[in-house]
Design a protein around this motif. Structure first.
Motif, short mmCIF file in Angstrom:
data_model
loop_
_atom_site.label_atom_id
_atom_site.label_comp_id
_atom_site.label_asym_id
_atom_site.label_seq_id
_atom_site.Cartn_x
_atom_site.Cartn_y
_atom_site.Cartn_z
N SER A 7 -27.16 -18.24 -7.07
CA SER A 7 -28.29 -18.72 -7.83
C SER A 7 -29.48 -19.28 -6.81
O SER A 7 -30.63 -19.58 -6.97
N ASP A 8 -29.10 -19.39 -5.60
CA ASP A 8 -30.17 -19.78 -4.49
C ASP A 8 -30.66 -18.27 -3.83
O ASP A 8 -31.75 -18.85 -3.12
N THR A 9 -30.38 -17.15 -4.33
CA THR A 9 -30.80 -16.08 -3.71
C THR A 9 -32.24 -15.88 -4.53
O THR A 9 -32.64 -16.07 -5.56
N HIS A 10 -33.38 -15.62 -3.61
CA HIS A 10 -34.72 -15.17 -4.11
C HIS A 10 -34.70 -14.09 -4.93
O HIS A 10 -34.20 -13.18 -4.66
N VAL A 11 -35.52 -14.12 -5.80
CA VAL A 11 -35.60 -13.03 -6.78
C VAL A 11 -36.26 -11.97 -6.19
O VAL A 11 -35.58 -10.54 -6.40
N SER A 12 -37.23 -12.07 -5.22
CA SER A 12 -37.96 -10.91 -4.51
C SER A 12 -36.52 -10.35 -3.63
O SER A 12 -36.62 -9.05 -3.46
N ASP A 13 -35.79 -11.05 -3.08
CA ASP A 13 -34.73 -10.36 -2.20
C ASP A 13 -33.42 -9.53 -3.10
O ASP A 13 -33.20 -8.59 -2.70
N ILE A 14 -33.31 -10.30 -4.22
CA ILE A 14 -32.57 -9.47 -5.18
C ILE A 14 -33.20 -7.97 -5.52
O ILE A 14 -32.36 -7.13 -5.39
N VAL A 15 -34.31 -7.97 -5.64
CA VAL A 15 -35.01 -6.90 -6.33
C VAL A 15 -35.10 -5.75 -5.08
O VAL A 15 -34.67 -4.42 -5.08
N LYS A 16 -35.00 -6.24 -3.84
CA LYS A 16 -35.21 -5.48 -2.36
C LYS A 16 -33.83 -4.81 -2.43
O LYS A 16 -33.92 -3.66 -2.09
N GLN A 17 -32.80 -5.34 -2.65
CA GLN A 17 -31.55 -4.90 -2.26
C GLN A 17 -31.01 -4.22 -3.66
O GLN A 17 -30.14 -3.18 -3.50
N CYS A 18 -31.68 -4.39 -4.90
CA CYS A 18 -31.19 -3.74 -6.30
C CYS A 18 -32.17 -3.57 -6.76
O CYS A 18 -32.54 -4.47 -7.85
N PRO A 19 -33.03 -2.62 -6.78
CA PRO A 19 -34.29 -2.44 -7.36
C PRO A 19 -34.46 -2.36 -8.90
O PRO A 19 -35.07 -2.71 -9.54
N GLN A 20 -33.02 -1.96 -9.61
CA GLN A 20 -32.85 -1.77 -11.09
C GLN A 20 -32.86 -3.27 -11.43
O GLN A 20 -33.00 -3.46 -12.76
N ALA A 21 -32.55 -4.27 -10.57
CA ALA A 21 -32.50 -5.76 -11.14
C ALA A 21 -33.90 -5.92 -11.84
O ALA A 21 -34.03 -6.86 -12.65
N ALA A 22 -34.99 -5.31 -11.34
CA ALA A 22 -36.16 -5.76 -11.88
C ALA A 22 -36.21 -5.42 -13.30
O ALA A 22 -37.12 -6.15 -14.09
N ASP A 23 -35.36 -4.59 -14.04
CA ASP A 23 -35.51 -4.39 -15.47
C ASP A 23 -34.64 -5.61 -16.14
O ASP A 23 -35.36 -6.00 -17.13
N ILE A 24 -33.91 -6.18 -15.34
CA ILE A 24 -33.02 -7.33 -15.89
C ILE A 24 -34.10 -8.52 -15.93
O ILE A 24 -34.04 -9.12 -16.99
N PHE A 25 -34.91 -8.74 -14.99
CA PHE A 25 -35.74 -9.70 -14.75
C PHE A 25 -37.01 -9.69 -15.78
O PHE A 25 -37.50 -10.40 -16.48
N LYS A 26 -37.20 -8.46 -15.92
CA LYS A 26 -38.49 -8.30 -17.07
C LYS A 26 -38.14 -8.68 -18.28
O LYS A 26 -38.79 -8.96 -18.98
N ARG A 27 -36.85 -8.17 -18.83
CA ARG A 27 -36.26 -8.38 -20.08
C ARG A 27 -36.14 -9.92 -20.16
O ARG A 27 -36.35 -10.27 -21.31
N ASN A 28 -35.88 -10.71 -19.16
CA ASN A 28 -35.77 -12.04 -19.45
C ASN A 28 -36.93 -13.00 -19.03
O ASN A 28 -36.55 -14.02 -18.46
N ARG A 29 -38.11 -12.14 -18.74
CA ARG A 29 -39.27 -13.27 -18.36
C ARG A 29 -39.01 -13.80 -17.03
O ARG A 29 -39.58 -14.91 -16.91
N ILE A 30 -38.66 -13.24 -16.13
CA ILE A 30 -38.54 -13.59 -14.86
C ILE A 30 -39.47 -13.00 -13.84
O ILE A 30 -39.52 -11.67 -13.90
N ASP A 31 -40.44 -13.45 -13.29
CA ASP A 31 -41.27 -12.81 -12.43
C ASP A 31 -40.89 -12.47 -11.04
O ASP A 31 -40.51 -13.53 -10.43
N PHE A 32 -40.61 -11.22 -11.08
CA PHE A 32 -40.00 -10.70 -9.56
C PHE A 32 -41.27 -10.22 -8.72
O PHE A 32 -40.94 -9.84 -7.69
N CYS A 33 -42.42 -10.37 -9.11
CA CYS A 33 -43.57 -9.81 -8.32
C CYS A 33 -44.23 -11.03 -7.67
O CYS A 33 -43.94 -11.44 -6.46
#
Length: 235
Positions: A7-33
């Motif tokens: 839960s302490d991992t930054h959203v941008s770092d998650i997307v860097k390591q796993c780009p497809q996680a952006a789909d999960i964030f978008k679906r859940n209204r989480i700003d990864f940009c």
């Protein structure tokens, strides 16, 4: 399941390591940009789901991607049915998941930045052509071509040999076409290098296009250089 992200991992770092996680964030209204530089626990404030639920989904996705990226198997020694199963499970599934999810991001970047970056129009055109061709290609392979290869291997005859030769020539032609589209995508994106100051979505699109290129070339290699030559040696 091993927990890669917390839960302490930054959203941008998650997307860097796993780009497809952006789909999960978008679906859940989480700003990864623009809002990606904060821990997941804070970024879920506008989501209807808990941080724990989203974290579990992200970690499960990342673990699946790691499993699919295993390359320790000697495919020369594997049976054709095992190789085909691997191609379908890893590469066809990657395309089935990635192409529709990546499409809105490619369109968004073109719509928002196309005026100042005209090459994005060509990126949009190339990607959509590639998407259409690959989707049709993998459906036909699974429904017709792979079953024919396995039937030929089980009982090769002069007639099935001629049919398989024609089929393989057609598949290799399609592979060459996909390769040409990917090569042009790399050229027009300057080796998938986003311009200075590019937003997170812009960078994400380039990163995922490069991953698409890598997976597709590995996919084509397994078919052109291992699976198809086997079939040509029979009868």
């Amino acid at each position: 399941m091993t927990q890669t992200f917390t839960s302490d991992t930054h959203v941008s770092d998650i997307v860097k390591q796993c780009p497809q996680a952006a789909d999960i964030f978008k679906r859940n209204r989480i700003d990864f940009c623009c809002g990606g530089n904060r821990p997941l626990s804070e970024a879920t404030d506008k989501s209807k789901r808990s941080t724990e639920e989203i974290l579990e989904e992200v970690n499960a996705l990342y673990e699946r991607k790691q499993v699919m990226n295993e390359t320790s198997i000697d495919w020369d020694a594997a049976s054709s049915s095992e190789l085909i199963e691997h191609i379908i499970f890893k590469h066809h599934q990657f395309l089935t998941d990635e192409l529709p999810h990546l499409t809105p991001y490619v369109t968004k970047v073109f719509r928002v930045h196309g005026r100042n970056h005209p090459h994005l129009g060509r990126v949009h055109q190339l990607f959509n052509q590639l998407k259409m061709e690959l989707e049709q290609h993998i459906v036909k392979e699974e429904a017709e071509d792979f079953p024919m290869l396995l039937r030929h291997e089980a009982g090769p005859t002069a007639e099935t040999s001629r049919e398989v030769d024609e089929m393989l020539a057609s598949l290799e032609f399609e592979h060459a076409g996909a390769g040409d589209l990917l090569k042009e995508l790399r050229q027009v994106t300057n080796d998938f290098t986003p311009p200075e100051g590019a937003c997170g979505t812009y960078r994400l699109v380039y990163q995922r296009l490069e991953a698409l290129e890598s997976d597709t070339f590995e996919h084509i290699h397994l078919e052109n250089n291992i699976l198809f030559p086997r079939a040509r040696t029979l009868v």
